[in-house]
Design an enzyme around this catalytic site. Structure first.
Site, mmCIF file in Angstrom:
data_model
loop_
_atom_site.group_PDB
_atom_site.id
_atom_site.type_symbol
_atom_site.label_atom_id
_atom_site.label_comp_id
_atom_site.label_asym_id
_atom_site.label_seq_id
_atom_site.Cartn_x
_atom_site.Cartn_y
_atom_site.Cartn_z
ATOM 1 N N LEU A 151 -10.357 -1.842 -6.207
ATOM 2 C CA LEU A 151 -10.689 -1.575 -4.809
ATOM 3 C C LEU A 151 -10.068 -0.283 -4.323
ATOM 4 O O LEU A 151 -8.901 -0.010 -4.603
ATOM 5 C CB LEU A 151 -10.184 -2.744 -3.949
ATOM 6 C CG LEU A 151 -10.334 -2.618 -2.437
ATOM 7 C CD1 LEU A 151 -10.780 -3.960 -1.836
ATOM 8 C CD2 LEU A 151 -9.038 -2.154 -1.776
ATOM 9 N N ASP A 188 -8.079 3.091 2.244
ATOM 10 C CA ASP A 188 -7.810 4.300 3.042
ATOM 11 C C ASP A 188 -7.694 5.569 2.208
ATOM 12 O O ASP A 188 -7.027 5.565 1.163
ATOM 13 C CB ASP A 188 -6.464 4.197 3.765
ATOM 14 C CG ASP A 188 -6.244 2.906 4.474
ATOM 15 O OD1 ASP A 188 -7.132 2.047 4.472
ATOM 16 O OD2 ASP A 188 -5.151 2.752 5.040
ATOM 17 N N GLN A 208 -5.960 4.548 -1.342
ATOM 18 C CA GLN A 208 -5.295 3.259 -1.555
ATOM 19 C C GLN A 208 -6.065 2.534 -2.648
ATOM 20 O O GLN A 208 -7.283 2.342 -2.541
ATOM 21 C CB GLN A 208 -5.329 2.435 -0.264
ATOM 22 C CG GLN A 208 -4.338 2.886 0.779
ATOM 23 C CD GLN A 208 -2.921 2.478 0.415
ATOM 24 O OE1 GLN A 208 -2.543 1.333 0.569
ATOM 25 N NE2 GLN A 208 -2.116 3.417 -0.059
ATOM 26 N N SER A 259 -0.317 3.500 3.022
ATOM 27 C CA SER A 259 -0.944 4.775 3.399
ATOM 28 C C SER A 259 0.022 5.820 3.930
ATOM 29 O O SER A 259 1.103 5.500 4.430
ATOM 30 C CB SER A 259 -2.026 4.509 4.441
ATOM 31 O OG SER A 259 -3.114 3.921 3.795
ATOM 32 N N ARG A 297 3.692 1.535 9.957
ATOM 33 C CA ARG A 297 3.297 2.157 8.688
ATOM 34 C C ARG A 297 2.375 3.355 8.885
ATOM 35 O O ARG A 297 1.960 3.648 9.987
ATOM 36 C CB ARG A 297 2.607 1.119 7.792
ATOM 37 C CG ARG A 297 1.424 0.426 8.412
ATOM 38 C CD ARG A 297 0.791 -0.580 7.448
ATOM 39 N NE ARG A 297 -0.290 -1.304 8.080
ATOM 40 C CZ ARG A 297 -0.156 -2.476 8.691
ATOM 41 N NH1 ARG A 297 1.017 -3.079 8.752
ATOM 42 N NH2 ARG A 297 -1.203 -3.059 9.256
ATOM 43 N N ASP A 298 2.038 3.998 7.787
ATOM 44 C CA ASP A 298 1.049 5.079 7.699
ATOM 45 C C ASP A 298 1.554 6.391 8.308
ATOM 46 O O ASP A 298 0.956 6.921 9.262
ATOM 47 C CB ASP A 298 -0.292 4.672 8.366
ATOM 48 C CG ASP A 298 -0.789 3.314 7.903
ATOM 49 O OD1 ASP A 298 -0.361 2.878 6.817
ATOM 50 O OD2 ASP A 298 -1.597 2.692 8.617
ATOM 51 N N GLU A 337 -3.647 1.426 13.197
ATOM 52 C CA GLU A 337 -3.435 1.864 11.821
ATOM 53 C C GLU A 337 -3.798 3.350 11.696
ATOM 54 O O GLU A 337 -4.658 3.858 12.412
ATOM 55 C CB GLU A 337 -4.274 1.013 10.868
ATOM 56 C CG GLU A 337 -3.833 -0.448 10.865
ATOM 57 C CD GLU A 337 -4.391 -1.259 9.702
ATOM 58 O OE1 GLU A 337 -5.604 -1.242 9.501
ATOM 59 O OE2 GLU A 337 -3.591 -1.897 8.993
HETATM 60 C C1 FRU Z 1 -5.380 0.321 6.681
HETATM 61 C C2 FRU Z 1 -4.120 -0.244 6.037
HETATM 62 C C3 FRU Z 1 -2.912 0.596 6.365
HETATM 63 C C4 FRU Z 1 -1.994 0.293 5.216
HETATM 64 C C5 FRU Z 1 -2.953 0.187 4.068
HETATM 65 C C6 FRU Z 1 -2.574 -0.773 2.996
HETATM 66 O O1 FRU Z 1 -6.526 -0.098 6.023
HETATM 67 O O2 FRU Z 1 -3.924 -1.586 6.418
HETATM 68 O O3 FRU Z 1 -2.355 0.345 7.636
HETATM 69 O O4 FRU Z 1 -1.047 1.286 5.007
HETATM 70 O O5 FRU Z 1 -4.191 -0.195 4.631
HETATM 71 O O6 FRU Z 1 -3.489 -0.696 1.949
#
Ligand code: FRU
Length: 485
Positions: free
Chosen positions: A43, A46, A62, A106, A165-166, A224
């Site tokens: 899969l 992001d 990702q 991410s 995160r991110d 996100e």
């Molecule tokens: C968005 C998310 C991000 C996270 C990542 C994990 O799709 O949930 O916030 O970092 O995917 O795969």
């Protein structure tokens, strides 16, 4: 549908051999794309670390190696000289430290002198599955592989929920400081972003405060992938608000929006000059990210995941899912982002084929609309029934796009009919179709609509009303589907 155990989803990839057979099986999937970035196995979600550096575009996604499931996330690396032809480069970041033991989540990239750094979220979980998100960095070494800093730059704020995160890292020249935007959730479950600053990229990070966006204090339960860029003197904030329904988005609770305004780094206030807008009106568009290091002050390059969290897609039995949209050039016109597929994409055209009611396997279509209501139905049966129907309602200046007529139905629960509003009467559609995705650019990119779609062999036909003039080109592949881990 396969039921995954936690152990299977969070299995560590020990070597390329672990997924070699899986790759062999995936190649048999009729939906493997030809000019879109898609996961080598498993899969992709992001886009991460999108940056232009030393004449090369780098992009990571990702990646969960094991199948069409969200589990242990890696950053998988692809590169390109022109944003059109992409090469698989292998695994970028791996979850191999205690602080990222359950995923390298991410983040973004930044050039620092001659070097390139990746900023990401280390998704740590303890034995009770309690999550601690860390903001981490890695330097790209001479072999192109990231070398992590031994320790995270900082941990989570205790006064916000575990959803932090991110990191999007930027240099703000007026402030002579680096800033990081982190997607976050308050204790009372409101979406927001947290801001950190430092004069040095790799040390001295301090929490500056919560981003203040007047009017957006209660807008979704988590933001996100926040990202900010300046185009033609205006700041554009994009993010993916979750856990909320928004107008015109059917039952979906995951969205990708932008706000045009002005960011004040002293007060941490982003002042909107208008309401939020959707980046794309389609079913599957999320976690968009601007490329770093784009020199042109009047344009930005954006890429997004064709897919949404929580959704399931028909390639699950084929053991893979997800792709990136075509990179898009963004300009700001009258307070709106206008999006066009990256310059030079025409070079993929092999030949123009007869507009005879049938569709090639992979194509670009231009449809000129001569006024009034119009219909263009793609992927219909030979008798014109079914398909992805695009009905343009001139009185409402809106295209209604309906995928209920396709053989393969999916994500019915979030809605299969959406509308793409336009600012002026529809004159032109430019459509890119690639095995399992369709991207529609209306009126030279003033509105866009992106969706996964899984046509079967008896669906490669189209119909159009007399006021729609269609041109179709077959397209050459530009993304190598090879086994590089
Ligand atoms: C968005 C998310 C991000 C996270 C990542 C994990 O799709 O949930 O916030 O970092 O995917 O795969």
């Amino acid at each position: 549908m396969k039921q995954w155990t936690l152990e299977e989803r969070y299995r560590v990839l020990e070597s390329a051999e672990d997924v070699r057979d899986l790759f062999g099986r995936i190649l048999k999937s009729v939906y493997r794309q030809t000019y879109h970035i898609m996961p080598v196995t498993g899969l992709s979600s992001d886009p991460n670390g999108f940056v232009y550096h030393d004449g090369v575009w780098h992009l990571y996604y990702q990646w969960c190696p094991w199948g069409a499931v969200h589990g242990l996330k890696y950053w998988y690396h692809v590169s390109s000289k022109d944003l059109i032809h992409w090469t698989n480069e292998g695994v970028g970041l791996k979850p191999d430290k205690i602080f990222d033991n359950k995923g390298t989540h991410s983040g973004s990239a930044i050039a620092y002198g001659d070097d390139l750094y990746l900023f990401y979220t280390g998704n740590h979980r303890d034995e009770n599955w309690v999550r601690t998100p860390y903001t981490c960095a890695a330097k790209i070494g001479p072999d192109g592989k990231p070398v992590k800093l031994p320790e995270p730059l900082f941990g989570p704020r205790p006064d916000y929920s575990e959803h932090q995160r991110d990191p999007k890292v930027i240099w703000v020249p007026d402030q002579k400081k680096y800033f990081i935007f982190i997607g976050a959730q308050t204790m009372d479950k409101k979406g927001t972003a947290l801001i950190y600053k430092s004069s040095d990229l790799l040390s001295g990070w301090e929490f500056a405060g919560q981003l203040n966006v007047p009017g957006f204090e209660d807008f979704g339960g988590m933001w996100e992938c926040p990202c900010i860029v300046n185009i033609s003197g205006k700041d554009i904030l994009i993010f993916s608000p979750q856990y909320t329904k928004l107008p015109g988005r059917a039952e979906s609770t995951n969205h990708n929006v932008y706000i045009v305004g002005k960011m004040d780094y002293d007060t941490l206030t982003f002042t909107p000059e208008a309401d939020y807008q959707y980046l794309d009106f389609g079913f599957d568009f999320y976690a968009a990210q601007f490329a770093a290091n784009v020199e042109d002050p009047d344009k930005a390059i954006l890429i997004a995941w064709i897919g949404l969290p929580d959704n399931h897609y028909p390639t699950e039995p084929d053991e893979w899912e997800g792709s990136m949209c075509l990179p898009r050039e963004l300009r700001l016109v009258n307070g709106k982002l206008v999006q066009t597929p990256v310059e030079g994409i025409e070079q993929l055209r092999i030949e123009e084929v007869a507009a005879d009611g049938t569709l090639p396997a992979v194509f670009e279509m231009e449809a000129a609309v001569k006024g009034g209501d119009a219909d263009l139905n793609l992927f219909t049966k030979a008798d014109g029934s079914g398909g992805l129907t695009i009905h343009y309602d001139d009185a409402r200046k809106t295209a209604v796009i309906d995928r209920t007529g396709m053989n393969k139905r999916f994500n019915e629960n979030v809605g299969e009919v959406l509308e793409m509003p336009l600012d002026r009467p529809l004159e032109k559609l430019r459509i890119f179709a690639d095995k399992c995705s369709v991207e529609i650019f209306a009126n030279d990119g003033e509105s866009t609509f992106t969706t996964h779609l899984y046509p079967e062999a008896d669906e490669f036909n189209y119909t159009a009303t007399d006021n729609v003039e269609v041109k179709i080109w077959t397209l050459a592949p530009s993304v190598k589907d090879d086994f590089v881990i």
